[in-house]
Write a protein that holds these residues in place. Structure first.
Motif, PDB file in Angstrom:
ATOM      1  N   ARG A  32       0.857  -1.187   0.000  1.00 29.03           N
ATOM      2  CA  ARG A  32       0.000   0.000   0.000  1.00 29.03           C
ATOM      3  C   ARG A  32       0.890   1.232   0.000  1.00 29.03           C
ATOM      4  O   ARG A  32       1.566   1.495  -0.968  1.00 29.03           O
ATOM      5  CB  ARG A  32      -0.991  -0.035   1.148  1.00 29.03           C
ATOM      6  N   SER A  33       0.923   1.986   1.101  1.00 28.34           N
ATOM      7  CA  SER A  33       1.720   3.220   1.093  1.00 28.34           C
ATOM      8  C   SER A  33       2.757   3.247   2.215  1.00 28.34           C
ATOM      9  O   SER A  33       3.121   4.307   2.698  1.00 28.34           O
ATOM     10  CB  SER A  33       0.791   4.427   1.213  1.00 28.34           C
ATOM     11  N   TYR A  34       3.225   2.092   2.633  1.00 30.81           N
ATOM     12  CA  TYR A  34       4.247   2.027   3.670  1.00 30.81           C
ATOM     13  C   TYR A  34       5.067   0.757   3.483  1.00 30.81           C
ATOM     14  O   TYR A  34       4.717  -0.120   2.705  1.00 30.81           O
ATOM     15  CB  TYR A  34       3.636   2.090   5.072  1.00 30.81           C
ATOM     16  N   TYR A  35       6.175   0.649   4.213  1.00 35.16           N
ATOM     17  CA  TYR A  35       7.106  -0.465   4.069  1.00 35.16           C
ATOM     18  C   TYR A  35       7.006  -1.433   5.249  1.00 35.16           C
ATOM     19  O   TYR A  35       6.865  -1.014   6.394  1.00 35.16           O
ATOM     20  CB  TYR A  35       8.540   0.055   3.969  1.00 35.16           C
ATOM     21  N   VAL A  61      12.301   2.959   9.109  1.00 36.12           N
ATOM     22  CA  VAL A  61      12.362   3.120   7.654  1.00 36.12           C
ATOM     23  C   VAL A  61      11.208   3.975   7.163  1.00 36.12           C
ATOM     24  O   VAL A  61      11.393   4.865   6.330  1.00 36.12           O
ATOM     25  CB  VAL A  61      12.392   1.743   6.942  1.00 36.12           C
ATOM     26  N   ASN A  62      10.011   3.745   7.682  1.00 34.02           N
ATOM     27  CA  ASN A  62       8.873   4.560   7.267  1.00 34.02           C
ATOM     28  C   ASN A  62       9.043   6.017   7.688  1.00 34.02           C
ATOM     29  O   ASN A  62       8.645   6.924   6.962  1.00 34.02           O
ATOM     30  CB  ASN A  62       7.570   3.975   7.813  1.00 34.02           C
ATOM     31  N   MET A  65      11.394   7.577   5.188  1.00 37.49           N
ATOM     32  CA  MET A  65      10.740   7.791   3.894  1.00 37.49           C
ATOM     33  C   MET A  65       9.547   8.744   4.006  1.00 37.49           C
ATOM     34  O   MET A  65       8.823   8.930   3.034  1.00 37.49           O
ATOM     35  CB  MET A  65      10.269   6.443   3.315  1.00 37.49           C
ATOM     36  N   ASP A  66       9.327   9.315   5.176  1.00 38.45           N
ATOM     37  CA  ASP A  66       8.220  10.237   5.441  1.00 38.45           C
ATOM     38  C   ASP A  66       6.857   9.553   5.231  1.00 38.45           C
ATOM     39  O   ASP A  66       5.917  10.141   4.712  1.00 38.45           O
ATOM     40  CB  ASP A  66       8.334  11.496   4.590  1.00 38.45           C
ATOM     41  N   LEU A  67       6.772   8.293   5.646  1.00 42.81           N
ATOM     42  CA  LEU A  67       5.533   7.509   5.537  1.00 42.81           C
ATOM     43  C   LEU A  67       5.058   7.025   6.904  1.00 42.81           C
ATOM     44  O   LEU A  67       4.212   6.136   6.995  1.00 42.81           O
ATOM     45  CB  LEU A  67       5.752   6.297   4.625  1.00 42.81           C
ATOM     46  N   GLU A  68       5.589   7.611   7.962  1.00 42.40           N
ATOM     47  CA  GLU A  68       5.269   7.129   9.304  1.00 42.40           C
ATOM     48  C   GLU A  68       3.784   7.281   9.635  1.00 42.40           C
ATOM     49  O   GLU A  68       3.196   6.405  10.270  1.00 42.40           O
ATOM     50  CB  GLU A  68       6.119   7.852  10.345  1.00 42.40           C
ATOM     51  N   ASP A  69       3.161   8.358   9.202  1.00 39.63           N
ATOM     52  CA  ASP A  69       1.726   8.547   9.479  1.00 39.63           C
ATOM     53  C   ASP A  69       0.891   7.427   8.872  1.00 39.63           C
ATOM     54  O   ASP A  69       0.011   6.877   9.532  1.00 39.63           O
ATOM     55  CB  ASP A  69       1.240   9.895   8.952  1.00 39.63           C
TER      56      ASP A  69
END
Length: 78
Positions: A32-35, A61-62, A65-69
């Motif tokens: 989806r939108s995260y690792y 890692v998220n 990559m600025d995907l923590e939210d």
């Protein structure tokens, strides 16, 4: 735990090394939108990788990559 080195691989993956496991390579894949951790190429020179280590690796890692939210909200959607 901190990320010491990371880079992109093929197939929308990231390979990362962490200071707590300097001899092991961690492969994360985008879902989806995260690792998420896909594979750990564990070395016997490192301590055993436990579930809480995997979760911290994913979070680090998220965050990088600025995907923590999106990562933190993943369970609330389903």
């Amino acid at each position: 735990m901190n990320i010491t080195k990371w880079g992109y691989t093929r197939f929308r993956s990231i390979k990362a090394e962490f200071d707590l496991f300097p001899h092991s390579l961690v492969i994360l894949r985008k879902i989806r939108s995260y690792y998420f951790v896909y594979n750990v190429r564990w070395s016997p020179l490192d301590p055993v990788v436990e579930t809480h280590h995997l979760e911290e690796m994913e979070r680090l890692v998220n965050r990088e990559m600025d995907l923590e939210d999106q990562y933190l909200k993943r369970r609330s959607e389903y």
